[in-house]
Motif scaffolding. Sequence first.
Motif, short mmCIF file in Angstrom:
data_model
loop_
_atom_site.label_atom_id
_atom_site.label_comp_id
_atom_site.label_asym_id
_atom_site.label_seq_id
_atom_site.Cartn_x
_atom_site.Cartn_y
_atom_site.Cartn_z
N SER A 138 35.46 8.98 -70.96
CA SER A 138 36.56 9.89 -71.27
C SER A 138 37.31 9.33 -72.46
O SER A 138 37.40 8.11 -72.64
CB SER A 138 37.51 10.02 -70.07
N ALA A 139 37.81 10.23 -73.30
CA ALA A 139 38.53 9.79 -74.49
C ALA A 139 39.95 9.40 -74.12
O ALA A 139 40.38 9.53 -72.97
CB ALA A 139 38.54 10.92 -75.51
N LEU A 140 40.68 8.92 -75.10
CA LEU A 140 42.06 8.53 -74.88
C LEU A 140 42.80 8.63 -76.20
O LEU A 140 42.34 8.09 -77.21
CB LEU A 140 42.12 7.10 -74.33
N ASN A 141 43.90 9.34 -76.22
CA ASN A 141 44.77 9.40 -77.39
C ASN A 141 45.87 8.37 -77.26
O ASN A 141 46.38 8.14 -76.16
CB ASN A 141 45.36 10.80 -77.53
N PRO A 142 46.27 7.72 -78.38
CA PRO A 142 45.74 7.83 -79.74
C PRO A 142 44.32 7.27 -79.88
O PRO A 142 43.87 6.47 -79.07
CB PRO A 142 46.73 7.00 -80.57
N ARG A 187 53.06 5.11 -86.92
CA ARG A 187 52.47 6.30 -86.31
C ARG A 187 51.07 6.03 -85.78
O ARG A 187 50.49 4.97 -86.06
CB ARG A 187 52.45 7.42 -87.36
N SER A 188 50.53 7.00 -85.04
CA SER A 188 49.23 6.82 -84.40
C SER A 188 48.44 8.12 -84.46
O SER A 188 48.94 9.18 -84.09
CB SER A 188 49.41 6.39 -82.94
N VAL A 189 47.19 8.03 -84.88
CA VAL A 189 46.33 9.21 -85.03
C VAL A 189 45.75 9.62 -83.68
O VAL A 189 45.29 8.79 -82.90
CB VAL A 189 45.20 8.92 -86.02
N CYS A 190 45.77 10.92 -83.43
CA CYS A 190 45.22 11.52 -82.21
C CYS A 190 44.29 12.66 -82.59
O CYS A 190 44.25 13.10 -83.75
CB CYS A 190 46.35 12.05 -81.32
N VAL A 191 43.55 13.17 -81.60
CA VAL A 191 42.66 14.30 -81.84
C VAL A 191 42.56 15.17 -80.59
O VAL A 191 42.54 14.66 -79.47
CB VAL A 191 41.25 13.83 -82.28
N ASP A 192 42.51 16.47 -80.79
CA ASP A 192 42.25 17.43 -79.71
C ASP A 192 41.42 18.56 -80.28
O ASP A 192 41.37 18.78 -81.50
CB ASP A 192 43.56 17.97 -79.12
N GLU A 193 40.77 19.31 -79.38
CA GLU A 193 39.92 20.41 -79.81
C GLU A 193 40.78 21.54 -80.37
O GLU A 193 41.87 21.83 -79.86
CB GLU A 193 39.07 20.91 -78.65
N LEU A 194 40.27 22.17 -81.42
CA LEU A 194 40.94 23.30 -82.06
C LEU A 194 40.12 24.56 -81.77
O LEU A 194 38.90 24.57 -81.98
CB LEU A 194 41.04 23.08 -83.57
#
Length: 342
Positions: free
Chosen positions: A23-27, A305-312
């Motif tokens: 499983s992923a994790l943000n950031p 700051r911290s980079v994150c990602v989610d589906e668009l």
Amino acid sequence: MQKTTRSAVVLLSVLATLPAVSSALNPVVQTMYTADPAPVVHDGTLYLLTSHDEEVGKAGNFNLKNWVLSSTTDMVNWTQHGVVASLRDFPWAAKEISGWEGFDNGAWAPQMIERDGKWYLYAPLQGRGIGVLMADNPLGPFIDPIKKPLIRGNYDSIDPTVYIDADGQAYLAWGNPGLWSVKLNKDMISYDTRVGENGIIRHPMTVKALGERVPPDAQRGTSYEEGPWLYKRKNLDYLFFAAGPIPEHLGYATGPTPEGPWTYGGVVMTPQSAFTNHPGVVDFKGKTYLFYHNAALPGGDGFKRSVCVDELKFNPDGSVQTVQPTREGPAPVATLDPYQRV
């Protein structure tokens, strides 16, 4: 003891052949502060170029000296490659100051792209314009092929985004508080000067194109703030951008070409925990992803700051659905190879 050891070896061998459940994790990056995500896909790998908020330096200010790179093949497990380029790769940018010690806030939002086996990294340099670096692969080493600004300017020449259309025409757009663009030549280190003002097109800053700013600002007539990102899906070109007022949200516009004319589409993401944000949109293994940044890591704030990602996701008419940031991040799109170092 010998029997137990053999059983353990067999068990490990069996486990190594099973699909990895992850499983992923943000950031995305949790060992340093990162911002201004610039994803790019090449040969089945997603590379993520970011700026790097240093923990040392003047408090309450940006401290950015280099750009760092990470990569993934499954959107869950990431390899950190460290610094791939820095301010020192642009010696011309330091001429106005005495030594590198004072040049501690110049490595702002970058983007890179591959063309004909070469990689091109476009970067703004703290009021000194936009430079370009070139390398044989995304990890570098990068060199400065022109040894001068590609785009001259002051603090308005920031946040470059680069895009190549289906016909092979490359575009570079940038700007805060305005929006400008050029058509890059095939060499990717110069641009066509036959259009606009010596080749530079200034895009109309209208509410129809870039949305209404609420509350109104006498200096900025639209919601557009900075951080443009060019992207294409089906027959529509998209301009994603950081929108104001502060704290920034993310907005988008659509158009028939990478030069517009743009029609405002709406809000992609509401303001997050950092007062800035920066979109990076990319297709990877059948899905589309929005990269952004916030202040989620311990000690984080608007300057760490911290980079994150989610589906668009998109609606049938091409409009963009609002993204709700998650702690979990996206689901894996591939199986982890237990023998591969990540």
